[in-house]
Design a protein around this motif. Structure first.
Motif, PDB file in Angstrom:
ATOM      1  N   ALA A 158       7.061  -8.308  -5.309  1.00 27.12           N
ATOM      2  CA  ALA A 158       7.052  -9.727  -4.954  1.00 27.12           C
ATOM      3  C   ALA A 158       5.618 -10.236  -4.998  1.00 27.12           C
ATOM      4  O   ALA A 158       4.697  -9.574  -4.518  1.00 27.12           O
ATOM      5  N   VAL A 159       5.426 -11.415  -5.589  1.00 29.26           N
ATOM      6  CA  VAL A 159       4.102 -12.028  -5.662  1.00 29.26           C
ATOM      7  C   VAL A 159       4.171 -13.389  -4.988  1.00 29.26           C
ATOM      8  O   VAL A 159       4.986 -14.236  -5.362  1.00 29.26           O
ATOM      9  N   VAL A 160       3.322 -13.590  -3.983  1.00 31.06           N
ATOM     10  CA  VAL A 160       3.252 -14.879  -3.299  1.00 31.06           C
ATOM     11  C   VAL A 160       2.096 -15.672  -3.880  1.00 31.06           C
ATOM     12  O   VAL A 160       0.946 -15.226  -3.854  1.00 31.06           O
ATOM     13  N   GLU A 161       2.399 -16.845  -4.408  1.00 31.16           N
ATOM     14  CA  GLU A 161       1.384 -17.723  -4.991  1.00 31.16           C
ATOM     15  C   GLU A 161       1.650 -19.151  -4.522  1.00 31.16           C
ATOM     16  O   GLU A 161       2.754 -19.664  -4.689  1.00 31.16           O
ATOM     17  N   VAL A 205       6.374  -3.667  -2.934  1.00 30.33           N
ATOM     18  CA  VAL A 205       5.027  -4.172  -2.761  1.00 30.33           C
ATOM     19  C   VAL A 205       5.023  -5.700  -2.744  1.00 30.33           C
ATOM     20  O   VAL A 205       5.752  -6.338  -3.501  1.00 30.33           O
ATOM     21  N   LEU A 206       4.215  -6.251  -1.863  1.00 31.42           N
ATOM     22  CA  LEU A 206       3.968  -7.687  -1.820  1.00 31.42           C
ATOM     23  C   LEU A 206       2.537  -7.913  -2.276  1.00 31.42           C
ATOM     24  O   LEU A 206       1.596  -7.381  -1.678  1.00 31.42           O
ATOM     25  N   ILE A 207       2.377  -8.684  -3.342  1.00 32.10           N
ATOM     26  CA  ILE A 207       1.052  -9.003  -3.871  1.00 32.10           C
ATOM     27  C   ILE A 207       0.705 -10.417  -3.459  1.00 32.10           C
ATOM     28  O   ILE A 207       1.434 -11.361  -3.766  1.00 32.10           O
ATOM     29  N   GLY A 208      -0.400 -10.565  -2.751  1.00 33.97           N
ATOM     30  CA  GLY A 208      -0.847 -11.886  -2.335  1.00 33.97           C
ATOM     31  C   GLY A 208      -1.794 -12.475  -3.357  1.00 33.97           C
ATOM     32  O   GLY A 208      -2.941 -12.045  -3.466  1.00 33.97           O
ATOM     33  N   GLY A 209      -1.296 -13.429  -4.130  1.00 28.83           N
ATOM     34  CA  GLY A 209      -2.078 -14.091  -5.163  1.00 28.83           C
ATOM     35  C   GLY A 209      -1.692 -13.635  -6.559  1.00 28.83           C
ATOM     36  O   GLY A 209      -1.776 -12.451  -6.874  1.00 28.83           O
ATOM     37  N   LEU A 210      -1.260 -14.576  -7.400  1.00 28.65           N
ATOM     38  CA  LEU A 210      -0.889 -14.259  -8.782  1.00 28.65           C
ATOM     39  C   LEU A 210      -2.129 -14.200  -9.672  1.00 28.65           C
ATOM     40  O   LEU A 210      -2.233 -13.316 -10.541  1.00 28.65           O
TER      41      LEU A 210
END
Length: 228
Positions: free
Chosen positions: A94-97, A70-75
């Motif tokens: 994975a978290v993109v922040e 899973v890719l989470i957009g925004g921490l």
């Protein structure tokens, strides 16, 4: 993400920084922590139901796919990450922040109690990047993409995020999804127009799940499945 606050309590700014996308601040309001971007309220530590539904709905829509990434957009305040890491059903998380300040607040700052266990999980990776650029440039792919970087497709935090919810932006999201992968988008209000945009961008099984609220318009999660 909104909450009822004691109006007799004055919010106190714990940290404020200038970043590449403007000012981001962390405030304490009574027992709650709030993230403010360019003067716009983003989220606080009051609840987390929305973030949990975002993650759970995405996993449920994968129909039992083993160890999905899973890719989470925004921490944000870390609710989505913590909930995903608490579920052994996920593979890589994975978290993109894009805001270094928010990452720092989680690693060794006031938000660390919410995310310490998740950050210690070997499945977890924090990617410091702008999500719009990331989905256009990365060679990585995922089974699910959970977006929570704005107050919804029609209420973006920064002007540059607008394109993410267009046909071109959704095509970039589809590019990072594996065949039959799931896109889940949090919104502060339902958006029939966005549902139509998802269908026009080639997504299937488009639906909207509501998060019950005490009063007012419910928060929602828009769900859609990418091409097989």
């Amino acid at each position: 993400m909104s909450a009822a606050y004691d109006t007799t309590v004055v919010p106190v700014v714990i940290d404020r920084r200038d970043g590449p996308f403007g000012e981001v601040a962390l405030r304490r309001h009574g027992e709650l922590l709030q993230i403010i971007a360019n003067g716009c309220f983003l989220m606080d530590t009051s609840d987390g139901r929305s973030e949990r539904l975002l993650v759970d709905a995405a996993l449920g829509a994968l129909d039992g796919r083993p160890d999905p990434d899973v890719l989470i957009g925004g921490l944000g305040v870390g609710f989505s990450l913590a909930h995903a890491a608490a579920d052994p059903g996920w593979g890589r998380i994975a978290v993109v922040e894009r805001e270094r300040a928010i990452i720092d607040w989680h690693r060794d700052g006031p938000l660390s109690p919410l995310s310490a266990a998740a950050l210690a999980d070997p499945r977890t990776e924090i990617v410091e990047a702008d999500l719009v650029a990331y989905v256009n440039e990365t060679s990585d792919t995922y089974d699910a993409l959970c977006l929570d970087i704005d107050n919804g497709p029609g209420w973006t935090v920064t002007e540059g995020n607008d394109g993410l919810y267009s046909n071109a932006g959704l095509a970039a999201c589809a590019r990072v999804l594996r065949p039959g992968g799931v896109l889940a988008v949090w919104s502060a209000q339902p958006s029939p127009d966005f549902e139509e945009t998802l269908r026009n961008a080639g997504f299937q099984r488009v639906r909207t799940e509501e998060i019950p609220v005490a009063r007012g318009v419910p928060d929602v999660v828009h769900l859609a499945v990418g091409p097989e």
